[in-house]
Scaffold this motif. Structure first.
Motif, PDB file in Angstrom:
ATOM      1  N   LYS A 118       0.817  -1.204   0.000  1.00  0.00           N
ATOM      2  CA  LYS A 118       0.000   0.000   0.000  1.00  0.00           C
ATOM      3  C   LYS A 118       0.859   1.266   0.000  1.00  0.00           C
ATOM      4  N   LEU A 119       0.195   2.356  -0.245  1.00  0.00           N
ATOM      5  CA  LEU A 119       0.823   3.663  -0.384  1.00  0.00           C
ATOM      6  C   LEU A 119       1.816   3.962   0.746  1.00  0.00           C
ATOM      7  N   ASN A 120       3.017   4.404   0.331  1.00  0.00           N
ATOM      8  CA  ASN A 120       4.045   4.827   1.278  1.00  0.00           C
ATOM      9  C   ASN A 120       4.779   6.000   0.626  1.00  0.00           C
ATOM     10  N   THR A 121       4.235   7.190   0.788  1.00  0.00           N
ATOM     11  CA  THR A 121       4.784   8.342   0.066  1.00  0.00           C
ATOM     12  C   THR A 121       6.183   8.715   0.553  1.00  0.00           C
ATOM     13  N   GLY A 122       6.454   8.517   1.840  1.00  0.00           N
ATOM     14  CA  GLY A 122       7.787   8.829   2.346  1.00  0.00           C
ATOM     15  C   GLY A 122       8.847   7.977   1.687  1.00  0.00           C
ATOM     16  N   ARG A 123       8.605   6.677   1.626  1.00  0.00           N
ATOM     17  CA  ARG A 123       9.543   5.755   0.977  1.00  0.00           C
ATOM     18  C   ARG A 123       9.672   6.083  -0.516  1.00  0.00           C
ATOM     19  N   PHE A 124       8.540   6.414  -1.130  1.00  0.00           N
ATOM     20  CA  PHE A 124       8.537   6.700  -2.562  1.00  0.00           C
ATOM     21  C   PHE A 124       9.317   7.974  -2.885  1.00  0.00           C
ATOM     22  N   GLU A 125       9.105   9.019  -2.110  1.00  0.00           N
ATOM     23  CA  GLU A 125       9.820  10.267  -2.378  1.00  0.00           C
ATOM     24  C   GLU A 125      11.320  10.098  -2.164  1.00  0.00           C
ATOM     25  N   ALA A 126      11.714   9.342  -1.145  1.00  0.00           N
ATOM     26  CA  ALA A 126      13.136   9.100  -0.907  1.00  0.00           C
ATOM     27  C   ALA A 126      13.751   8.355  -2.085  1.00  0.00           C
ATOM     28  N   PHE A 127      13.007   7.419  -2.632  1.00  0.00           N
ATOM     29  CA  PHE A 127      13.500   6.661  -3.786  1.00  0.00           C
ATOM     30  C   PHE A 127      13.630   7.569  -5.003  1.00  0.00           C
ATOM     31  N   TYR A 147      -3.044   5.386  -6.324  1.00  0.00           N
ATOM     32  CA  TYR A 147      -3.739   6.253  -7.274  1.00  0.00           C
ATOM     33  C   TYR A 147      -4.233   7.494  -6.525  1.00  0.00           C
ATOM     34  N   CYS A 148      -3.369   8.455  -6.344  1.00  0.00           N
ATOM     35  CA  CYS A 148      -3.778   9.649  -5.595  1.00  0.00           C
ATOM     36  C   CYS A 148      -2.960  10.861  -6.037  1.00  0.00           C
ATOM     37  N   ASP A 149      -3.489  12.042  -5.746  1.00  0.00           N
ATOM     38  CA  ASP A 149      -2.856  13.286  -6.186  1.00  0.00           C
ATOM     39  C   ASP A 149      -1.454  13.455  -5.617  1.00  0.00           C
ATOM     40  N   GLU A 150      -1.242  12.980  -4.391  1.00  0.00           N
ATOM     41  CA  GLU A 150       0.082  13.131  -3.768  1.00  0.00           C
ATOM     42  C   GLU A 150       1.148  12.401  -4.585  1.00  0.00           C
ATOM     43  N   VAL A 151       0.815  11.207  -5.063  1.00  0.00           N
ATOM     44  CA  VAL A 151       1.746  10.441  -5.891  1.00  0.00           C
ATOM     45  C   VAL A 151       1.939  11.124  -7.247  1.00  0.00           C
ATOM     46  N   TYR A 152       0.849  11.583  -7.837  1.00  0.00           N
ATOM     47  CA  TYR A 152       0.953  12.248  -9.138  1.00  0.00           C
ATOM     48  C   TYR A 152       1.843  13.489  -9.055  1.00  0.00           C
ATOM     49  N   GLU A 153       1.691  14.238  -7.971  1.00  0.00           N
ATOM     50  CA  GLU A 153       2.503  15.445  -7.819  1.00  0.00           C
ATOM     51  C   GLU A 153       3.985  15.112  -7.638  1.00  0.00           C
ATOM     52  N   TYR A 158       9.491  15.091 -10.249  1.00  0.00           N
ATOM     53  CA  TYR A 158      10.717  14.435 -10.701  1.00  0.00           C
ATOM     54  C   TYR A 158      10.662  14.027 -12.178  1.00  0.00           C
ATOM     55  N   ASN A 159       9.623  14.488 -12.888  1.00  0.00           N
ATOM     56  CA  ASN A 159       9.436  14.179 -14.305  1.00  0.00           C
ATOM     57  C   ASN A 159       9.486  12.673 -14.567  1.00  0.00           C
ATOM     58  N   CYS A 160       8.785  11.918 -13.718  1.00  0.00           N
ATOM     59  CA  CYS A 160       8.645  10.479 -13.901  1.00  0.00           C
ATOM     60  C   CYS A 160       7.216  10.178 -14.348  1.00  0.00           C
ATOM     61  N   ALA A 161       7.054   9.160 -15.178  1.00  0.00           N
ATOM     62  CA  ALA A 161       5.741   8.857 -15.735  1.00  0.00           C
ATOM     63  C   ALA A 161       4.955   7.888 -14.860  1.00  0.00           C
ATOM     64  N   PHE A 162       3.681   8.180 -14.688  1.00  0.00           N
ATOM     65  CA  PHE A 162       2.745   7.215 -14.119  1.00  0.00           C
ATOM     66  C   PHE A 162       2.467   6.200 -15.218  1.00  0.00           C
ATOM     67  N   CYS A 163       2.771   4.933 -14.980  1.00  0.00           N
ATOM     68  CA  CYS A 163       2.551   3.908 -15.997  1.00  0.00           C
ATOM     69  C   CYS A 163       1.055   3.600 -16.070  1.00  0.00           C
ATOM     70  N   SER A 172      -6.131   1.185 -15.019  1.00  0.00           N
ATOM     71  CA  SER A 172      -5.550   2.163 -14.106  1.00  0.00           C
ATOM     72  C   SER A 172      -6.035   3.561 -14.495  1.00  0.00           C
ATOM     73  N   PRO A 173      -5.827   4.544 -13.622  1.00  0.00           N
ATOM     74  CA  PRO A 173      -6.104   5.924 -14.037  1.00  0.00           C
ATOM     75  C   PRO A 173      -5.304   6.282 -15.286  1.00  0.00           C
ATOM     76  N   ILE A 174      -5.861   7.146 -16.083  1.00  0.00           N
ATOM     77  CA  ILE A 174      -5.191   7.609 -17.295  1.00  0.00           C
ATOM     78  C   ILE A 174      -4.711   9.025 -17.017  1.00  0.00           C
ATOM     79  N   VAL A 175      -3.472   9.122 -16.599  1.00  0.00           N
ATOM     80  CA  VAL A 175      -2.924  10.411 -16.176  1.00  0.00           C
ATOM     81  C   VAL A 175      -1.486  10.530 -16.663  1.00  0.00           C
ATOM     82  N   ALA A 176      -1.147  11.701 -17.178  1.00  0.00           N
ATOM     83  CA  ALA A 176       0.210  11.965 -17.665  1.00  0.00           C
ATOM     84  C   ALA A 176       0.932  12.847 -16.655  1.00  0.00           C
ATOM     85  N   THR A 177       2.122  12.430 -16.224  1.00  0.00           N
ATOM     86  CA  THR A 177       2.836  13.163 -15.180  1.00  0.00           C
ATOM     87  C   THR A 177       4.245  13.588 -15.603  1.00  0.00           C
ATOM     88  N   ALA A 178       4.631  13.331 -16.847  1.00  0.00           N
ATOM     89  CA  ALA A 178       6.000  13.618 -17.284  1.00  0.00           C
ATOM     90  C   ALA A 178       5.973  14.142 -18.724  1.00  0.00           C
TER      91      ALA A 178
END
Length: 244
Positions: A118-127, A147-153, A158-163, A172-178
């Motif tokens: 499940k979602l772990n934004t702290g671990r994700f941002e550090a990565f 699937y949440c705005d915090e992850v998309y932001e 970091y100009n990484c794409a949501f697959c 999955s959500p259809i969202v472009a992030t990069a």
């Protein structure tokens, strides 16, 4: 008007059940990648998820394709499933240094996260902050809490794409992030099975044409390998995009 560049291919190219379907009988197994590259400009390396390819493997694949061919590389599950992104920067550097053997043929690096993590934004941002610069990265989230705005932001920062992916009836959500878009189509119904019909492909082509007009590069990989549907769907999809 200048648009983004489209890279349409499949997840992997080496399947026994593609013999005498996508691959003609006279194409030897050692020449299958060369034959594949006559039809497509990209492929997604999937075996790297299970076993880190040797430098010699990367060098051989590079030698078999044209200069403008692109390999997307799926990162080893050590990063995503075993360590759940809690890794040292040197481990990332070692992995990417090996991928860099592909040189100009190296495309995005795909990280596929576990389905029950499940979602772990702290671990994700550090990565994200530890990822070496100079590469394109995309993340496939198999657990919906991501699937949440915090992850998309974070991805945008970091100009990484949501697959974006379709798997076992799940969209999955259809969202472009990069500045590029990364799509994986794993099969219209069951995982890795089935044939996407023209209506489904046309819907994706319409959306993808919009992203290309926004000058975003596009990477689309079909993973419904059953009966070589992936290859034939990818060929049909290329035609719909006007990419022969």
């Amino acid at each position: 008007m200048e648009s983004g560049k489209a890279f349409i291919g499949t997840s992997g190219w080496k399947y026994p059940h593609w013999d005498n379907t996508f691959y003609p009988a006279d194409v030897k197994k050692q020449n299958q990648l060369k034959h594949f590259a006559k039809n497509f400009c990209t492929v997604e390396l999937n075996n790297s998820f299970y076993r880190q390819p040797k430098i010699e493997n990367y060098a051989a694949w590079k030698a078999a394709v044209p200069p403008d061919f692109v390999f997307a590389v799926k990162a080893h599950r050590y990063f995503t499933h075993l360590k759940k992104l809690n890794v040292e920067s040197r481990e990332l550097v070692n992995f990417l240094d090996r991928c860099a053997t592909l040189g100009e043929n190296l495309g995005p690096i795909l990280f596929q996260l576990p389905p029950k993590w499940k979602l772990n934004t702290g671990r994700f941002e550090a990565f994200l902050s530890a990822l070496p610069k100079g590469y394109r990265y995309t993340f496939e989230f198999r657990e919906p809490s991501w699937y949440c705005d915090e992850v998309y932001e974070l991805l945008r920062r970091y100009n990484c794409a949501f697959c974006i992916y379709h798997l076992g009836g799940h969209q999955s959500p259809i969202v472009a992030t990069a500045d590029f878009v990364y799509i994986r189509l794993h099969g219209p119904t069951e995982k890795y099975q089935g044939d996407y019909n023209d209506e489904h492909l046309l819907a994706w082509a319409t959306q993808c044409a919009k992203w290309l007009s926004e000058k975003k590069d596009l990477y689309v990989y079909f993973d419904n390998d059953q009966l070589a549907y992936a290859a034939f769907n990818a060929i049909a999809f290329k035609k719909m995009l006007g990419d022969e």
